[in-house]
Design an enzyme around this catalytic site. Sequence first.
Site, PDB file in Angstrom:
ATOM      1  N   GLY A   1     -33.878  -0.492  33.770  1.00  0.00           N
ATOM      2  CA  GLY A   1     -32.902   0.735  33.820  1.00  0.00           C
ATOM      3  C   GLY A   1     -33.914   1.889  33.985  1.00  0.00           C
TER       4      GLY A   1
ATOM      5  CG  HIS B   1     -37.785   5.977  26.431  1.00  0.00           C
ATOM      6  ND1 HIS B   1     -36.600   6.742  26.494  1.00  0.00           N
ATOM      7  CD2 HIS B   1     -37.893   5.359  27.300  1.00  0.00           C
ATOM      8  CE1 HIS B   1     -36.300   6.539  27.773  1.00  0.00           C
ATOM      9  NE2 HIS B   1     -37.273   5.678  28.639  1.00  0.00           N
TER      10      HIS B   1
ATOM     11  CG  HIS C   1     -40.590   7.544  30.941  1.00  0.00           C
ATOM     12  ND1 HIS C   1     -40.561   7.411  32.380  1.00  0.00           N
ATOM     13  CD2 HIS C   1     -39.398   7.231  30.547  1.00  0.00           C
ATOM     14  CE1 HIS C   1     -39.725   6.800  32.674  1.00  0.00           C
ATOM     15  NE2 HIS C   1     -38.938   6.789  31.490  1.00  0.00           N
TER      16      HIS C   1
ATOM     17  CG  ASP D   1     -34.237  11.080  26.752  1.00  0.00           C
ATOM     18  OD1 ASP D   1     -34.783  10.232  27.457  1.00  0.00           O
ATOM     19  OD2 ASP D   1     -33.081  11.613  27.067  1.00  0.00           O
TER      20      ASP D   1
ATOM     21  CG  ASN E   1     -36.540   1.320  29.850  1.00  0.00           C
ATOM     22  OD1 ASN E   1     -36.476   0.245  29.123  1.00  0.00           O
ATOM     23  ND2 ASN E   1     -36.077   2.527  29.378  1.00  0.00           N
TER      24      ASN E   1
ATOM     25  CB  SER F   1     -33.519   6.678  35.689  1.00  0.00           C
ATOM     26  OG  SER F   1     -33.807   7.251  34.460  1.00  0.00           O
TER      27      SER F   1
END
Length: 112
Positions: free
Chosen positions: A91, A100, A98, A30, A85, A93
């Site tokens: 949140g 994390h 994806h 990231d 997410n 974006s």
Amino acid sequence: MADNIFSKIIAKQIPAKIVFEDDRSLAFRDVNPQAPVHILVVPKQDIANVAATGDETLLGHLLTVAAAIARQEGIDSTGYRLVINKGRDAGESVPHLHVHLLGGRALQWPPG
Ligand code: AMP
């Protein structure tokens, strides 16, 4: 190909610090890490978010890859968190699925 930053990373049109790649997935660091280890695992296929696919095999593959990378990064024994997410309240974006992978420090719970 969808027009978002992760699609461009998958197509190797923009650079990323890639840590793993296979025929179905790509994992890269990231750009704004929230922990000493912060890696994103993405499908190569254009999938907007976790609710946009019913491909259980692919979803399972992304989690299996994340766990393998955690071992590779040396955080398996200390622990880590996997986060997906979805939507505004979470949140999200980037409109490409994806996972994390966060670790390398003690993480707070519940998340903010
Ligand atoms: P999310 O908020 O769940 O949609 O997560 C998107 C993540 O993508 C954020 O943690 C960003 O820091 C990360 N990100 C955005 N652009 C890039 C990039 N070019 N390379 C690596 N990570 C990125």
